[in-house]
Design a protein around this motif. Structure first.
Motif, PDB file in Angstrom:
ATOM      1  N   ASP A   1      53.542  32.853  14.310  1.00 36.56           N
ATOM      2  CA  ASP A   1      54.083  34.183  14.639  1.00 36.56           C
ATOM      3  C   ASP A   1      53.194  34.772  15.751  1.00 36.56           C
ATOM      4  OD1 ASP A   1      55.123  36.687  14.799  1.00 36.56           O
ATOM      5  OD2 ASP A   1      54.470  37.348  12.811  1.00 36.56           O
ATOM      6  N   SER A   2      53.758  35.025  16.944  1.00 39.73           N
ATOM      7  CA  SER A   2      52.977  35.533  18.087  1.00 39.73           C
ATOM      8  C   SER A   2      53.204  37.020  18.353  1.00 39.73           C
ATOM      9  CB  SER A   2      53.329  34.740  19.347  1.00 39.73           C
ATOM     10  OG  SER A   2      54.694  34.923  19.685  1.00 39.73           O
ATOM     11  N   SER A   3      53.892  37.715  17.482  1.00 36.12           N
ATOM     12  CA  SER A   3      54.184  39.137  17.726  1.00 36.12           C
ATOM     13  C   SER A   3      52.910  39.989  17.733  1.00 36.12           C
ATOM     14  CB  SER A   3      55.161  39.657  16.660  1.00 36.12           C
ATOM     15  OG  SER A   3      54.597  39.533  15.359  1.00 36.12           O
ATOM     16  N   TYR A   4      51.856  39.525  17.055  1.00 43.43           N
ATOM     17  CA  TYR A   4      50.630  40.322  16.994  1.00 43.43           C
ATOM     18  C   TYR A   4      49.967  40.434  18.372  1.00 43.43           C
ATOM     19  CZ  TYR A   4      47.561  36.250  17.452  1.00 43.43           C
ATOM     20  OH  TYR A   4      46.899  35.154  17.922  1.00 43.43           O
ATOM     21  N   ILE A   5      50.213  39.435  19.246  1.00 45.07           N
ATOM     22  CA  ILE A   5      49.597  39.472  20.584  1.00 45.07           C
ATOM     23  C   ILE A   5      50.070  40.691  21.356  1.00 45.07           C
ATOM     24  CG2 ILE A   5      49.458  38.285  22.802  1.00 45.07           C
ATOM     25  CD1 ILE A   5      49.584  35.648  21.344  1.00 45.07           C
ATOM     26  N   THR A   6      51.385  40.881  21.375  1.00 46.12           N
ATOM     27  CA  THR A   6      51.937  42.024  22.105  1.00 46.12           C
ATOM     28  C   THR A   6      51.455  43.338  21.515  1.00 46.12           C
ATOM     29  OG1 THR A   6      53.895  40.726  22.652  1.00 46.12           O
ATOM     30  CG2 THR A   6      54.056  43.109  22.900  1.00 46.12           C
ATOM     31  N   LYS A   7      51.413  43.401  20.166  1.00 44.89           N
ATOM     32  CA  LYS A   7      50.994  44.647  19.518  1.00 44.89           C
ATOM     33  C   LYS A   7      49.529  44.973  19.843  1.00 44.89           C
ATOM     34  CE  LYS A   7      54.215  44.145  15.626  1.00 44.89           C
ATOM     35  NZ  LYS A   7      54.324  43.926  14.160  1.00 44.89           N
TER      36      LYS A   7
ATOM     37  N   LEU B   1      56.709  29.848  24.131  1.00 44.08           N
ATOM     38  CA  LEU B   1      56.748  31.198  23.564  1.00 44.08           C
ATOM     39  C   LEU B   1      58.187  31.673  23.628  1.00 44.08           C
ATOM     40  CD1 LEU B   1      53.518  32.732  25.129  1.00 44.08           C
ATOM     41  CD2 LEU B   1      53.915  32.294  22.713  1.00 44.08           C
ATOM     42  N   ASP B   2      58.769  31.951  22.451  1.00 42.99           N
ATOM     43  CA  ASP B   2      60.195  32.286  22.402  1.00 42.99           C
ATOM     44  C   ASP B   2      60.436  33.503  21.519  1.00 42.99           C
ATOM     45  OD1 ASP B   2      60.146  28.930  21.995  1.00 42.99           O
ATOM     46  OD2 ASP B   2      61.163  29.754  23.758  1.00 42.99           O
ATOM     47  N   GLU B   3      61.596  34.081  21.765  1.00 39.46           N
ATOM     48  CA  GLU B   3      62.140  35.098  20.852  1.00 39.46           C
ATOM     49  C   GLU B   3      63.313  34.429  20.128  1.00 39.46           C
ATOM     50  OE1 GLU B   3      61.510  38.232  19.996  1.00 39.46           O
ATOM     51  OE2 GLU B   3      59.688  38.481  21.217  1.00 39.46           O
ATOM     52  N   ILE B   4      63.131  34.040  18.850  1.00 48.48           N
ATOM     53  CA  ILE B   4      64.172  33.336  18.086  1.00 48.48           C
ATOM     54  C   ILE B   4      64.448  34.107  16.807  1.00 48.48           C
ATOM     55  CG2 ILE B   4      64.824  31.173  16.953  1.00 48.48           C
ATOM     56  CD1 ILE B   4      62.889  29.722  18.791  1.00 48.48           C
ATOM     57  N   GLY B   5      65.696  34.479  16.640  1.00 50.34           N
ATOM     58  CA  GLY B   5      66.083  35.193  15.427  1.00 50.34           C
ATOM     59  C   GLY B   5      65.349  36.510  15.266  1.00 50.34           C
ATOM     60  N   GLY B   6      65.046  37.162  16.352  1.00 45.87           N
ATOM     61  CA  GLY B   6      64.348  38.454  16.285  1.00 45.87           C
ATOM     62  C   GLY B   6      62.864  38.315  16.079  1.00 45.87           C
ATOM     63  N   GLN B   7      62.343  37.074  16.101  1.00 43.87           N
ATOM     64  CA  GLN B   7      60.924  36.853  15.925  1.00 43.87           C
ATOM     65  C   GLN B   7      60.299  36.317  17.212  1.00 43.87           C
ATOM     66  OE1 GLN B   7      61.257  34.253  12.293  1.00 43.87           O
ATOM     67  NE2 GLN B   7      59.555  35.565  11.574  1.00 43.87           N
ATOM     68  N   SER B   8      59.005  36.716  17.428  1.00 44.58           N
ATOM     69  CA  SER B   8      58.241  36.169  18.555  1.00 44.58           C
ATOM     70  C   SER B   8      57.495  34.960  18.031  1.00 44.58           C
ATOM     71  CB  SER B   8      57.251  37.216  19.088  1.00 44.58           C
ATOM     72  OG  SER B   8      57.938  38.308  19.646  1.00 44.58           O
ATOM     73  N   LEU B   9      57.880  33.763  18.498  1.00 43.17           N
ATOM     74  CA  LEU B   9      57.320  32.525  17.977  1.00 43.17           C
ATOM     75  C   LEU B   9      56.501  31.798  19.038  1.00 43.17           C
ATOM     76  CD1 LEU B   9      60.381  31.137  15.968  1.00 43.17           C
ATOM     77  CD2 LEU B   9      58.506  32.584  15.148  1.00 43.17           C
ATOM     78  N   HIS B  10      55.449  31.184  18.563  1.00 45.81           N
ATOM     79  CA  HIS B  10      54.608  30.322  19.398  1.00 45.81           C
ATOM     80  C   HIS B  10      54.776  28.911  18.870  1.00 45.81           C
ATOM     81  CE1 HIS B  10      50.890  28.083  20.328  1.00 45.81           C
ATOM     82  NE2 HIS B  10      50.825  28.844  21.429  1.00 45.81           N
ATOM     83  N   ARG B  11      55.262  27.980  19.695  1.00 41.30           N
ATOM     84  CA  ARG B  11      55.532  26.608  19.254  1.00 41.30           C
ATOM     85  C   ARG B  11      54.688  25.638  20.062  1.00 41.30           C
ATOM     86  NH1 ARG B  11      61.543  25.150  19.724  1.00 41.30           N
ATOM     87  NH2 ARG B  11      61.522  26.596  21.510  1.00 41.30           N
ATOM     88  N   LEU B  12      53.928  24.797  19.377  1.00 41.54           N
ATOM     89  CA  LEU B  12      53.201  23.704  20.011  1.00 41.54           C
ATOM     90  C   LEU B  12      53.865  22.405  19.591  1.00 41.54           C
ATOM     91  CD1 LEU B  12      49.480  23.202  20.596  1.00 41.54           C
ATOM     92  CD2 LEU B  12      50.722  21.380  19.442  1.00 41.54           C
ATOM     93  N   ILE B  13      54.388  21.651  20.539  1.00 41.14           N
ATOM     94  CA  ILE B  13      55.113  20.397  20.268  1.00 41.14           C
ATOM     95  C   ILE B  13      54.224  19.246  20.700  1.00 41.14           C
ATOM     96  CG2 ILE B  13      57.210  19.081  20.682  1.00 41.14           C
ATOM     97  CD1 ILE B  13      58.558  21.736  21.470  1.00 41.14           C
ATOM     98  N   LEU B  14      53.814  18.411  19.726  1.00 42.29           N
ATOM     99  CA  LEU B  14      52.890  17.310  20.004  1.00 42.29           C
ATOM    100  C   LEU B  14      53.624  15.982  19.841  1.00 42.29           C
ATOM    101  CD1 LEU B  14      49.900  16.429  20.474  1.00 42.29           C
ATOM    102  CD2 LEU B  14      49.695  16.292  17.973  1.00 42.29           C
TER     103      LEU B  14
ATOM    104  N   GLU C   1      43.603  40.454  28.413  1.00 38.75           N
ATOM    105  CA  GLU C   1      43.654  40.481  26.940  1.00 38.75           C
ATOM    106  C   GLU C   1      44.752  39.560  26.420  1.00 38.75           C
ATOM    107  OE1 GLU C   1      42.337  41.882  23.146  1.00 38.75           O
ATOM    108  OE2 GLU C   1      41.498  42.014  25.174  1.00 38.75           O
ATOM    109  N   GLN C   2      45.908  39.611  27.073  1.00 43.01           N
ATOM    110  CA  GLN C   2      47.028  38.770  26.649  1.00 43.01           C
ATOM    111  C   GLN C   2      46.693  37.286  26.813  1.00 43.01           C
ATOM    112  OE1 GLN C   2      50.734  38.655  29.033  1.00 43.01           O
ATOM    113  NE2 GLN C   2      51.758  39.394  27.169  1.00 43.01           N
ATOM    114  N   THR C   3      46.053  36.942  27.930  1.00 45.55           N
ATOM    115  CA  THR C   3      45.675  35.553  28.175  1.00 45.55           C
ATOM    116  C   THR C   3      44.660  35.064  27.145  1.00 45.55           C
ATOM    117  OG1 THR C   3      46.065  35.840  30.546  1.00 45.55           O
ATOM    118  CG2 THR C   3      44.692  33.980  29.878  1.00 45.55           C
ATOM    119  N   ALA C   4      43.712  35.932  26.800  1.00 41.00           N
ATOM    120  CA  ALA C   4      42.685  35.547  25.818  1.00 41.00           C
ATOM    121  C   ALA C   4      43.293  35.290  24.447  1.00 41.00           C
ATOM    122  CB  ALA C   4      41.626  36.655  25.735  1.00 41.00           C
ATOM    123  N   LEU C   5      44.225  36.142  24.007  1.00 36.90           N
ATOM    124  CA  LEU C   5      44.858  35.959  22.699  1.00 36.90           C
ATOM    125  C   LEU C   5      45.726  34.703  22.672  1.00 36.90           C
ATOM    126  CD1 LEU C   5      45.798  39.671  21.881  1.00 36.90           C
ATOM    127  CD2 LEU C   5      44.012  38.279  20.798  1.00 36.90           C
ATOM    128  N   ARG C   6      46.423  34.445  23.745  1.00 39.22           N
ATOM    129  CA  ARG C   6      47.264  33.238  23.807  1.00 39.22           C
ATOM    130  C   ARG C   6      46.404  31.980  23.770  1.00 39.22           C
ATOM    131  NH1 ARG C   6      51.892  34.754  28.367  1.00 39.22           N
ATOM    132  NH2 ARG C   6      53.107  36.163  27.024  1.00 39.22           N
TER     133      ARG C   6
END
Length: 752
Positions: A150-156, A119-132, A29-34
């Motif tokens: 915002d990637s926090s919904y994946i864990t929830k 995928l990082d925890e920055i400033g108390g937030q779960s962030l997903h960053r794509l750098i192109l 499930e986690q892999t599919a959401l990511r």
């Protein structure tokens, strides 16, 4: 409620399975959401790449803000950031001011020139960053575009899904474990209840079968053995008490008591080629049959009394379907009292050991019928191999106590020695059911010494007649370095003493075999008379296996001579030959059948008429009831064997004469001739004399018939099969003490 170890094991196993499944589902499930978020970020970055490149080339202040603020508030997209080659932000969404910078990860993307996802925890937030990395048309790097979600919904979402699935599986596992526990507990309780019911039934008249539930299967085997012993003891005690009222006549009950007293708790093992109970398929159904055999009749009561073991070749086509993992089955089927162990032979082993060496070498060697024995090295090697196979089985069944082993017949001449070498304490008896030839005849056998040495492994060797014993003693004396004790008589050798004695076998009375009642006999007799068109004709009967030792051609020749010399009896006398096919795999036996059928056809053509055939040749495996019916119907029975150890048909004919009439014509070359002096004895080779005896038998007055039959019947009743078996048991128990002193006597005699 206390759970058993089995229940705990089941529940624990199910919990492990539940945890494993939940973990796998979490990962998927986690892999599919990511993957879904990655695709979303790529779509956005690709669409914003052109304006971002223009900003890097010519960054106007107004456009920077327009691009940077364009994605704010778009679902889970937080914003974007554009960095140049020096690591300075050219455009930055206001929502990212305090959280994202052109840090080392961005610079690393510039150096590699490849897209990166973080995928990082920055400033108390779960962030997903794509750098192109951004490149112009020439492929030159200009800077980077970073899309932040915002990637926090994946864990929830994953946590929620896994939680519900785990709870569902856990509940299911508990239900399954509980159901399994309750089912196993109920099954076990039912098995225990059956065991208790059986134990209670043993004290009453009710006879319940022992429990056979799977959880108690190991216990059930011991229970069945205990059942057999208890039942045997109960029946023996009952029958012995009844037998005390009878005279010294040997009965089945008396034999059981004698065996129990003589052997006690020691194991009795009987070994024979033929098995006492055979499973076959008849009319598409599996059935158990009892082979027609005097050996079976004699030894079955002994095994029943002692709860012993019978080891035999499993020759029935359905035998394998009824044995357990140890190739054993409790018999008799209707009331198990002892164990039958079946030995399996390959087709080649049966062909060479049984049809080859046993019946093409030893059989003609011991029957003086002028048929040349056929000796083959491969047959002999197979004979050795099969004897060793049976020896292994015997030794596996021998317990710690001194075993008693009773070996039957010429199929196992090597077996006594093989047993003695590995169990010197065993008491081994060998009974030889066929004649023993003279030393001059026996010495043509290439393996004569090996056979004799194997037989001398027995404590005693038994034959039907004293003349056979004398031939055996002379043979051993002429071929082996031994000393003959003619007084005992016995053979002294390095291993001790082997006594040699006659034990003439008897038969079981027809009334004990469960054959037809008087009413049933009359019904069967009328049926046969009608079917064969016998009417009121005088009946001469013979019952034989189709074997060249039985003198069947000589018998047919005598019938021919009788009808030729006394034509007045034509149309008034019918000869019925019941012939059981035997050893049809051996060429000479097939040729013999063809010869007999040709003779029958020839005599019927010569003397027969349209409504009368002098000879009726009934070739089939006849059941005991049919044999009894013809023996009782007969006016005369002919036994014309050229050589026969005893011939039990002669005794069975006498036993079947309920009215005390009938005439027995008996070959002087049978063992039975020594006991039946009142039979009309003949030399089968003397055709004219044979024919004359047939006339005498047909014309014998009833008074003379009854006088002769009365004396022969008394002999059959007094010297029955139970007395024979009792004498063998007695001999086995007596040889235990004799053997030790005899070995010492022989060792001393060598120096005298």
């Amino acid at each position: 409620m206390k759970f058993s170890r089995f229940g705990i094991l089941v529940i624990g196993s199910l919990l492990v399975v539940v945890v494993g499944i939940s973990f796998i589902h979490f990962q998927r499930e986690q892999t599919a959401l990511r993957d879904d978020l990655n695709r979303r970020a790529r779509v956005i970055s690709k669409s914003l790449a052109p304006p971002a490149i223009r900003i890097l080339k010519n960054p106007p202040a107004i456009d920077e803000e327009d691009v940077a603020e364009r994605l704010e508030g778009q679902g889970r997209t937080i914003g974007l950031m554009i960095c140049n080659l020096e690591g300075k932000p050219i455009a930055l969404s206001s929502t990212l001011t305090d959280t994202v910078t052109c840090n080392d990860e961005v610079m690393a993307t510039l150096e590699s020139g490849k897209e990166s996802i973080l995928l990082d925890e920055i400033g108390g937030q779960s962030l997903h960053r794509l750098i192109l990395p951004l490149k112009d048309r020439t492929g030159s790097l200009l800077g980077t575009l970073t899309i932040v979600h915002d990637s926090s919904y994946i864990t929830k979402r994953v946590t929620s899904a896994v939680t519900w699935m785990t709870l569902s599986l856990a509940i299911l596992a508990i239900v399954i474990a509980l159901g399994t526990y309750l089912a196993s507990r109920r099954s076990f309780q039912r098995s225990v209840t059956q065991l208790l019911d059986w134990m209670k039934s043993s004290k009453s008249a009710e006879d319940l079968p022992p429990p056979t539930e799977s959880l108690l299967r190991p216990v059930s085997r011991e229970v069945e053995k205990l059942t057999a012993r208890l039942r045997a003891a109960k029946e023996t005690a009952k029958e012995v008490s009844e037998a005390n009222r009878v005279s010294n006549l040997w009965t089945g009950a008396r034999l059981k008591g004698h065996a129990t007293f003589s052997i006690g708790n020691k194991s009795l093992i009987v070994v024979s080629n033929r098995e006492p109970y055979m499973h076959v398929k008849k009319e598409g159904k599996q059935r158990v049959i009892i082979p027609a055999s005097g050996l079976v009749t004699a030894l079955d009561p002994v095994l029943r009394a002692t709860s012993g073991i019978w080891i035999a070749h499993g020759s029935g086509e359905e035998d394998r379907d009824f044995v357990n993992s140890e190739d054993k089955i409790l018999v008799p089927p209707e009331s198990p009292l002892y164990t039958l162990r079946r030995i399996w032979l390959t087709r080649e082993e049966e062909e060479r050991y049984y049809y080859g060496f046993s019946n093409e070498a030893v059989w003609p060697l011991c029957h003086l019928t002028h048929h040349r024995p056929h000796f083959e090295e491969k047959d002999w090697q197979s004979y050795i191999k099969v004897n060793e196979k049976f020896a292994d089985a015997v030794l596996q069944e021998c317990g710690k106590d001194q075993p008693f082993v009773l070996v039957q017949d010429y199929h196992f001449t090597l077996l006594p020695k093989l047993i003695r070498e590995r169990r010197p304490d065993a008491v081994v008896g060998l009974f030889w059911h066929i004649p023993w030839p003279t030393p001059e005849s026996f010495q043509i056998c290439p393996w004569k010494r090996e056979i004799l040495e194997g037989m001398l492994g027995a404590n005693f060797v038994g034959f039907h007649l004293q003349s056979y014993c004398n031939n055996f003693l002379d043979t051993v004396n002429s071929l082996l370095p031994v000393r003959i004790d003619w007084d005992r008589p016995g053979i002294l050798h390095n291993e001790g003493l082997t006594t040699v004695k006659p034990f003439p076998i008897g038969v079981q009375l027809w009334s004990e075999r469960g054959v037809a009642s008087d009413e049933r006999f009359r019904e069967k007799a009328n049926m046969w008379r009608k079917e064969l068109e016998l009417n009121a004709k005088r009946l001469i009967v013979s019952v034989d296996r189709l074997d060249y030792t039985k003198g069947i051609p000589e018998r047919i020749g005598a019938i021919d001579r009788f009808l030729e010399k006394y034509p007045a009896h034509r149309g008034k006398v019918v000869f019925v030959q019941l012939a059981a096919p035997s050893r049809v795999h051996i060429p000479r036996y097939r040729e013999f059948v063809t010869e007999v059928e040709g003779l029958v056809e020839q005599i019927n053509w010569r003397h027969g008429t349209e409504d009368w055939k002098p000879i009726l040749f009934l070739k089939s495996h006849h059941d005991p009831e049919t044999v009894y019916t013809f023996l009782r119907m007969a006016d005369v029975c002919i036994i014309s064997s050229l050589s026969d150890g005893m011939n039990l048909v002669a005794k069975e004919f006498v036993a079947a004469r309920e009215k005390g009439d009938g005439v027995l014509i008996l070959s002087e070359f049978t063992g039975a001739a020594r006991e039946f002096q009142d039979a009309l004895q003949i030399n089968p080779y003397a055709r004219a004399d044979f024919a004359e005896v047939i006339r005498v038998a047909i014309e014998m007055p009833m008074e003379e018939q009854k006088k002769r039959m009365s004396r022969m019947k008394a002999q059959v009743i007094e010297h029955n099969v139970y007395g024979w078996a009792a004498n063998l048991i007695t001999e086995m128990t007596q040889t235990v003490e004799v053997g030790i002193s005899s070995r010492q006597d022989f060792q001393t005699s060598k120096y005298l």
